[in-house]
Design a protein around this motif. Sequence first.
Motif, PDB file in Angstrom:
ATOM      1  N   ASN A 195      41.995  50.491  38.441  1.00 21.96           N
ATOM      2  CA  ASN A 195      41.894  51.232  37.187  1.00 21.96           C
ATOM      3  C   ASN A 195      41.020  52.478  37.316  1.00 21.96           C
ATOM      4  O   ASN A 195      41.160  53.428  36.543  1.00 21.96           O
ATOM      5  CB  ASN A 195      41.360  50.352  36.061  1.00 21.96           C
ATOM      6  CG  ASN A 195      40.085  49.625  36.426  1.00 21.96           C
ATOM      7  OD1 ASN A 195      40.107  48.773  37.309  1.00 21.96           O
ATOM      8  ND2 ASN A 195      38.989  49.927  35.770  1.00 21.96           N
ATOM      9  N   PHE A 220      45.469  43.226  33.724  1.00 26.22           N
ATOM     10  CA  PHE A 220      44.102  43.130  34.219  1.00 26.22           C
ATOM     11  C   PHE A 220      43.630  41.684  34.176  1.00 26.22           C
ATOM     12  O   PHE A 220      44.067  40.888  33.334  1.00 26.22           O
ATOM     13  CB  PHE A 220      43.165  44.007  33.373  1.00 26.22           C
ATOM     14  CG  PHE A 220      43.388  45.478  33.560  1.00 26.22           C
ATOM     15  CD1 PHE A 220      42.766  46.153  34.601  1.00 26.22           C
ATOM     16  CD2 PHE A 220      44.224  46.190  32.707  1.00 26.22           C
ATOM     17  CE1 PHE A 220      42.970  47.520  34.788  1.00 26.22           C
ATOM     18  CE2 PHE A 220      44.439  47.546  32.878  1.00 26.22           C
ATOM     19  CZ  PHE A 220      43.808  48.209  33.930  1.00 26.22           C
ATOM     20  N   LEU A 236      41.023  42.661  39.151  1.00 23.10           N
ATOM     21  CA  LEU A 236      41.327  43.974  38.602  1.00 23.10           C
ATOM     22  C   LEU A 236      40.684  44.064  37.223  1.00 23.10           C
ATOM     23  O   LEU A 236      41.009  43.299  36.317  1.00 23.10           O
ATOM     24  CB  LEU A 236      42.837  44.155  38.502  1.00 23.10           C
ATOM     25  CG  LEU A 236      43.336  45.506  37.984  1.00 23.10           C
ATOM     26  CD1 LEU A 236      42.920  46.626  38.926  1.00 23.10           C
ATOM     27  CD2 LEU A 236      44.849  45.487  37.829  1.00 23.10           C
ATOM     28  N   THR A 237      39.751  45.003  37.065  1.00 21.68           N
ATOM     29  CA  THR A 237      38.873  45.033  35.899  1.00 21.68           C
ATOM     30  C   THR A 237      38.906  46.386  35.216  1.00 21.68           C
ATOM     31  O   THR A 237      39.064  47.417  35.867  1.00 21.68           O
ATOM     32  CB  THR A 237      37.428  44.706  36.325  1.00 21.68           C
ATOM     33  OG1 THR A 237      37.402  43.416  36.927  1.00 21.68           O
ATOM     34  CG2 THR A 237      36.476  44.737  35.148  1.00 21.68           C
TER      35      THR A 237
END
Length: 274
Positions: free
Chosen positions: A190, A26, A3-4
């Motif tokens: 995101n 993140f 998750l970026t």
Amino acid sequence: MPLTIATSAVPGDLPQKLEAIAAAGFAGVDLAEADFTGFSGSASDLAVIVAGHGLTLNALVPFDGLEGVQGPDRIPAFDRLERVFDRMETLGTELLVLRASSLPDADPQPDRVQEDLSELATRAKARTLRVAYQAVPWARILPHETDAGAFIADKFGAGVQHIALLSDDIFETSDLLATSGFQCLAIPANYYAHIQSVYDLDEALVARVRAENILYARDGGGEYFQIYSLPIIGGFFFEIVERRGGYAGYGARNAPIHIAAQSRLPRPAGMPLQ
């Protein structure tokens, strides 16, 4: 895929951004060039901070002003690229996002652009680094995603990169694809928080497109939905789209999202390095 989030999407100075990103859950960051420029330490110092928060640095974005540089300024442009490559190696990231040049005096001739991008590819390959090419509307060189794709296919022998199919109901199509075992490209969570903020979307719609890895764009009264397959033979992939309300574009804002998502995947067998 971790998750970026891009550091440019978070307020504060760079150490504050990294602390907030880690606290929000993140796992990875895309480092904006402007954030590093404003950072008071070295690349080594930053690598320690990133690791200390348990984060991985997935990409450096963007590098601008390379292709089409003329005369004596060309050598310094590539020297600057090598310094960025040095920084990437120190930071432990292998992906650079090259933004199509916005220099007003850049030479847009295709042969010149090909020469510069070939030189870039050779230098990146020598260091086992990767480069993603991003078209932007204000660029002097290849301002449209379709221009960039056509250029790469024509000049670098990529052939047919993908086939796009039109749907009249993206959600029905998504359900049918899932039932048939279709493997779609995973989009970071995101991204959906971003589009909800930008377009003020209904939470139910955001939840559905997020669950089905559907990209979304809107222009005036028109809407655009996109699904990408995972790359298959030689990196070839499918795109399924739906247009509503007379939308005439190609989801240019989503191009960096799907390019980054594809770039983080293992390279398919037979896909060229440059």
